[in-house]
Design an enzyme around this catalytic site. Structure first.
Site, PDB file in Angstrom:
ATOM      1  N   GLU A  44       8.482  -2.535  -0.165  1.00  0.00           N
ATOM      2  CA  GLU A  44       7.170  -3.209  -0.326  1.00  0.00           C
ATOM      3  C   GLU A  44       7.182  -4.573  -0.331  1.00  0.00           C
ATOM      4  O   GLU A  44       6.374  -5.310   0.457  1.00  0.00           O
ATOM      5  CB  GLU A  44       6.442  -2.487  -1.437  1.00  0.00           C
ATOM      6  CG  GLU A  44       5.972  -1.154  -1.640  1.00  0.00           C
ATOM      7  CD  GLU A  44       5.003  -0.935  -0.688  1.00  0.00           C
ATOM      8  OE1 GLU A  44       4.442  -1.845  -0.112  1.00  0.00           O
ATOM      9  OE2 GLU A  44       4.701   0.176  -0.301  1.00  0.00           O
ATOM     10  N   TYR A 127      -0.994  -6.194  -5.449  1.00  0.00           N
ATOM     11  CA  TYR A 127      -0.933  -4.969  -4.625  1.00  0.00           C
ATOM     12  C   TYR A 127       0.474  -4.413  -4.670  1.00  0.00           C
ATOM     13  O   TYR A 127       0.384  -2.866  -4.756  1.00  0.00           O
ATOM     14  CB  TYR A 127      -0.627  -5.520  -3.188  1.00  0.00           C
ATOM     15  CG  TYR A 127      -0.090  -4.445  -1.927  1.00  0.00           C
ATOM     16  CD1 TYR A 127      -0.630  -3.449  -1.750  1.00  0.00           C
ATOM     17  CD2 TYR A 127       1.231  -4.553  -1.539  1.00  0.00           C
ATOM     18  CE1 TYR A 127      -0.093  -2.359  -0.901  1.00  0.00           C
ATOM     19  CE2 TYR A 127       1.844  -3.655  -1.020  1.00  0.00           C
ATOM     20  CZ  TYR A 127       1.380  -2.469  -0.548  1.00  0.00           C
ATOM     21  OH  TYR A 127       1.896  -1.654   0.144  1.00  0.00           O
ATOM     22  N   ASP A 145      -4.432  -3.386   0.049  1.00  0.00           N
ATOM     23  CA  ASP A 145      -3.865  -4.257   1.180  1.00  0.00           C
ATOM     24  C   ASP A 145      -4.560  -4.478   2.115  1.00  0.00           C
ATOM     25  O   ASP A 145      -6.051  -4.053   2.318  1.00  0.00           O
ATOM     26  CB  ASP A 145      -2.474  -3.839   1.320  1.00  0.00           C
ATOM     27  CG  ASP A 145      -2.732  -2.720   2.522  1.00  0.00           C
ATOM     28  OD1 ASP A 145      -3.733  -2.009   2.498  1.00  0.00           O
ATOM     29  OD2 ASP A 145      -2.030  -2.645   3.722  1.00  0.00           O
TER      30      ASP A 145
END
Length: 355
Positions: A44, A127, A145
Site C-alpha cells: 500500500e 486511505y 482512493d
DNA sequence: CATCCGTGGAG
DNA sequence: TCTCCAAGGAT
C-alpha cells in the site's frame, strides 16, 4: 448496492498480484482469510500514487531483502533509500523505515488492527489505514482512493469537481461499503477503476455495474470526475558539478534529510534558479577548471520542470581535500547500484557518459 | 484548504 | 512533445 454486482465479478476476475493471497494459497490454506499485514502495508505504501506495473519489481525486491517488518526495522535507512531509488516520493521510504521501527521496537512487531491505530503510524494516512484495516484484518473500513472516487463519481453521476466533492464522495463510499468482505470489496473497486472504469475511454460495455451506473445511463462517464484546473509548472535551472577522478570515481553527496529527494544521493549542484539562467557556484568553481558538456538534461518533477547544464572536471590530486570541501564521498561506477541515486541524478551521470 | 513531493507510461 | 495521471501523506 455496488457490492452485489462487484463481488461476484471480483471472484471471477480478480487480478493476481504479489501482495494478494493467490487462488492456490486460498485453496491450500482455507483457514487463512487475510494477507500478511506486513505485505499489505508494504504494497500500500508503494502503491501510493504509483502504478501496479512499476511497484511489482520493487515489492519483490523489498520482500526478498526484508521478509519481515523486523528485518526492515534493523536495516540502515540508506539501504532502504537505495532499494527505493527510482520509485519516487522518497518521504515514503523514510516513513516506511520509521514506521517499521515503531512496529518492531514499540509495538512488539505486531501491526495495529484498527483503522484508528493504523492512522497514527508514519506514512499511513486515511486511505492506507482503511485499506490495511479492510484487507489485512477484515474490518469494514471505508477505503477511498483515486479509483474509488472515480467509480463513485460515475456511479452517482456527481458533477461537482474534485477536490471539493471529496467529503460527499466519502459518504456515498461509506454507504456502499459492505460489512462482510470489505477488503475484497475495496480491492474489487480498485481493480474496477484500474482496468474498466478508467480515466479515459472507460469500458462501460463490459462493466459489471453498468446497469446501475448513472453516468453510464446519461453517457457522461468519461467526463467524470471533474477536476479543478492545474497550475502551470515553472522551470528551474541549475549547473551540476561532476567531479571525476581516474582512481576514485565520481564525487557524490547526500541531500538534506527532508524536502525534495531528501536523504538521496546527488551530483553536487548550484542554486536552482526559477527566474532566468542558472548561476555558477563560486565555491565549486574554485576547485578546478570546469568543462561544460553539450546539451542539457531535462527532468520534470511533480511541480516544476528542471533543466541542468552539466559541468565536469577531472581531478588527480587533493581528492580527500576536495571531498571535504564539497561534503561528499567518492564512489566508483561499480558502486552506483548500491547508492540511493534518484532518476534525475542518473540522467545527469548518463549525460556525462558516466553510467 | 493549498502546496510540496517523483517517476514512467499512455495517448 | 506534451499533458495527464497512478492504490496519497505531511505540513
Amino acid at each position: 448496492m455496488i457490492a452485489e454486482e462487484l463481488l461476484p465479478w471480483y471472484d471471477r476476475h480478480a487480478r493476481e498480484l504479489p501482495w494478494r493471497l493467490s487462488p492456490r494459497q486460498k485453496r491450500a490454506n482455507p483457514e487463512i482469510l487475510f494477507a500478511d499485514p506486513y505485505r499489505v502495508w508494504l504494497s500500500e505504501i508503494m502503491l501510493q500514487q504509483t502504478t501496479v506495473a512499476t511497484v511489482k519489481g520493487y515489492y519483490e525486491k523489498f520482500l526478498t531483502s526484508w521478509p519481515t517488518v523486523q528485518d526492515l526495522a534493523k536495516e540502515e535507512l540508506d539501504s532502504v533509500l537505495s532499494a527505493w531509488a527510482g520509485l519516487g516520493y522518497y518521504a515514503r521510504a523514510r516513513n516506511l523505515h520509521k514506521c517499521a521501527k515503531v512496529i518492531a521496537e514499540e509495538l512488539g512487531g505486531v501491526f495495529p488492527d484498527t483503522e484508528e491505530a493504523l492512522l497514527k503510524l508514519p506514512g499511513v494516512g486515511p486511505y492506507t489505514a482503511a485499506a490495511i484495516a479492510a484487507i489485512a484484518f477484515g474490518r469494514s473500513a471505508v477505503v477511498v482512493d483515486g479509483n474509488v472516487e472515480r467509480v463513485i463519481a460515475r456511479y452517482y453521476a456527481l458533477e461537482d469537481p474534485l477536490p471539493g466533492v471529496k467529503s460527499e464522495m466519502k459518504k456515498f463510499a461509506q454507504k456502499e461499503t459492505p460489512i462482510d468482505r470489505a477488503g475484497d470489496y475495496a480491492q474489487a473497486m480498485m481493480d474496477l477503476g484500474a482496468t474498466i472504469c478508467t480515466p479515459r475511454s472507460p469500458g462501460c460495455v463490459i462493466c459489471p455495474i453498468q446497469v446501475v451506473c448513472l453516468a453510464r445511463k446519461s453517457g457522461i462517464a468519461e467526463a467524470l470526475p471533474k477536476k479543478a484546473p492545474k497550475k502551470e509548472k515553472p522551470t528551474r535551472r541549475a549547473y551540476a558539478y561532476l567531479l571525476l577522478s581516474e582512481k576514485r570515481g565520481a564525487l557524490l553527496r547526500r541531500r538534506p534529510e527532508k524536502g525534495l529527494l531528501g536523504g538521496m544521493t546527488e551530483v553536487p549542484t548550484g542554486n536552482w534558479i526559477e527566474q532566468g539562467d542558472a548561476e555558477r557556484n563560486p565555491e565549486f568553481e574554485q576547485l578546478a577548471q570546469w568543462a561544460k558538456l553539450d546539451g542539457i538534461v531535462k527532468h520534470t518533477f511533480t511541480h516544476f520542470h528542471f533543466e541542468i547544464t552539466v559541468l565536469t572536471t577531472k581531478l588527480s590530486q587533493d581528492l580527500d581535500v576536495v571531498a571535504e570541501a564539497v561534503q561528499g564521498k567518492w564512489a566508483h561506477k561499480s558502486e552506483f547500484a548500491g547508492l540511493a541515486l534518484p532518476t534525475v541524478m542518473k540522467k545527469i551521470l548518463r549525460h556525462a557518459d558516466y553510467m
